[in-house]
Design a protein around this motif. Structure first.
Motif, PDB file in Angstrom:
ATOM      1  N   THR A 173       0.834  -1.195   0.000  1.00  0.00           N
ATOM      2  CA  THR A 173       0.000   0.000   0.000  1.00  0.00           C
ATOM      3  C   THR A 173       0.876   1.254   0.000  1.00  0.00           C
ATOM      4  OG1 THR A 173      -0.126  -0.099   2.411  1.00  0.00           O
ATOM      5  CG2 THR A 173      -1.904  -1.136   1.196  1.00  0.00           C
ATOM      6  N   GLY A 174       0.289   2.343  -0.479  1.00  0.00           N
ATOM      7  CA  GLY A 174       1.012   3.611  -0.549  1.00  0.00           C
ATOM      8  C   GLY A 174       1.226   4.045  -1.978  1.00  0.00           C
ATOM      9  N   LEU A 175       2.311   4.765  -2.205  1.00  0.00           N
ATOM     10  CA  LEU A 175       2.678   5.227  -3.542  1.00  0.00           C
ATOM     11  C   LEU A 175       3.368   4.091  -4.284  1.00  0.00           C
ATOM     12  CD1 LEU A 175       2.959   8.185  -5.103  1.00  0.00           C
ATOM     13  CD2 LEU A 175       5.370   7.778  -4.642  1.00  0.00           C
ATOM     14  N   PRO A 176       2.857   3.666  -5.452  1.00  0.00           N
ATOM     15  CA  PRO A 176       3.529   2.595  -6.187  1.00  0.00           C
ATOM     16  C   PRO A 176       4.834   3.088  -6.795  1.00  0.00           C
ATOM     17  CG  PRO A 176       1.744   3.509  -7.502  1.00  0.00           C
ATOM     18  CD  PRO A 176       1.669   4.177  -6.150  1.00  0.00           C
ATOM     19  N   PHE A 177       5.610   2.174  -7.346  1.00  0.00           N
ATOM     20  CA  PHE A 177       6.840   2.578  -8.009  1.00  0.00           C
ATOM     21  C   PHE A 177       6.508   3.444  -9.220  1.00  0.00           C
ATOM     22  CE2 PHE A 177      10.038   2.192 -11.293  1.00  0.00           C
ATOM     23  CZ  PHE A 177      11.218   2.389 -10.604  1.00  0.00           C
ATOM     24  N   GLY A 178       7.192   4.585  -9.328  1.00  0.00           N
ATOM     25  CA  GLY A 178       6.969   5.462 -10.462  1.00  0.00           C
ATOM     26  C   GLY A 178       8.016   6.546 -10.537  1.00  0.00           C
ATOM     27  N   PHE A 179       7.759   7.536 -11.381  1.00  0.00           N
ATOM     28  CA  PHE A 179       8.693   8.632 -11.596  1.00  0.00           C
ATOM     29  C   PHE A 179       8.035   9.961 -11.238  1.00  0.00           C
ATOM     30  CE2 PHE A 179       9.393   5.810 -15.476  1.00  0.00           C
ATOM     31  CZ  PHE A 179      10.280   4.978 -14.820  1.00  0.00           C
TER      32      PHE A 179
END
Length: 279
Positions: free
Chosen positions: A24-30
């Motif tokens: 949970t939370g912010l997924p992997f990204g840019f």
């Protein structure tokens, strides 16, 4: 933690079982820095996202075990808004049209140019967080005219670039059991500055979003809270300052003669105290 390369082998072996936790939370990204350079233009940021084939990227890198994502919260996070899934599908033609509209025209080697400047984005890949993803992104976005300049850096270098506003793109993930984590990455009070390693690397300054995040954090009514966080996710997506890439997962393999393994609340840590021998 079991490396992705080994997960398929364990899945196919009857002596083992596997757990894949979608954290949970912010997924992997840019994060895309909207304060300077070519990414100041929201059309360029949108083209960047629409030029990425995220399902293909996840398949190539993780053999289908990890799924692509489309918003600033993972699906397993409370108050996740499914409306994000309608944003920015893979559409290289639409992405190219946005770049044309923004004045970026095809140039030498297929890289777009504007006023003598190449469409260059500096991708600072952390050595411990998926540097191989950068190569995939570089190849995909070159097809629509981006020059993705990849540099693998240390965490200390990353922090220095962010604090001094010298970055274009940074990788980010954030484990949290609550949607209030959005405040960490997108509230204007968390824009970094020299000596202050804060996490609004996108340099997003949106008073409406600030107000919504503040009210959502203190909302007592669950339905009202969900609505406020849906509004927040919409504003973040409209501004195209975060590129969701794939689920942030924890992968675990264990002996098939054991039962009772469970994920803790954020689906990142495994609870062992209920494990017993299967009968």
């Amino acid at each position: 933690f079991t490396p992705i390369l080994d997960m398929k082998r364990f899945q196919d072996d009857p002596k083992y079982r596997v757990l894949i936790g979608q954290a949970t939370g912010l997924p992997f990204g840019f994060t895309l820095n909207s304060s300077h350079g070519v990414l100041q233009d929201v059309r360029v940021r949108k083209a960047f996202i629409m030029g990425l084939n995220r399902p293909e990227l996840a398949e190539n890198l993780f053999f289908g075990l990890i799924k692509p994502v489309y918003g600033p919260l993972s699906k397993t996070t409370p108050s996740y808004w499914p409306g994000v899934e309608k944003y920015y599908p893979y559409d290289p033609k639409a992405a190219a049209a946005l770049l044309d509209e923004a004045g970026w025209k095809p140039g030498p080697g297929g890289i777009r140019v504007k006023d003598g400047q190449r469409l260059t984005v500096h991708y600072h890949a952390i050595s411990v967080i998926e540097p191989e993803t950068a190569v995939e992104v570089q190849a995909q976005l070159k097809k629509i005219g981006f020059d993705i300049d990849v540099e693998v850096i240390t965490l200390a270098k990353r922090d220095d670039l962010a604090m001094n506003n010298q970055d274009d793109l940074q990788t980010l993930r954030w484990l949290s059991g609550d949607p209030s984590c959005l405040e960490v990455m997108f509230h204007s009070r968390n824009i970094p500055s020299p000596g202050y390693a804060k996490f609004n690397w996108a340099h997003l300054k949106n008073p409406e979003l600030d107000s919504i995040l503040e009210r959502a954090a203190g909302a007592a009514d669950p339905a009202a809270r969900d609505d406020l966080y849906a509004q927040a996710q919409k504003i973040i997506m409209d501004n195209a300052v975060f590129v969701p890439v794939h689920d942030q997962v924890n992968t675990v393999a264990y002996r098939a003669d054991r039962i009772g393994y469970r994920w803790a609340r954020a689906q990142w840590n495994v609870r062992f105290y209920e494990v017993t021998v299967a009968k």
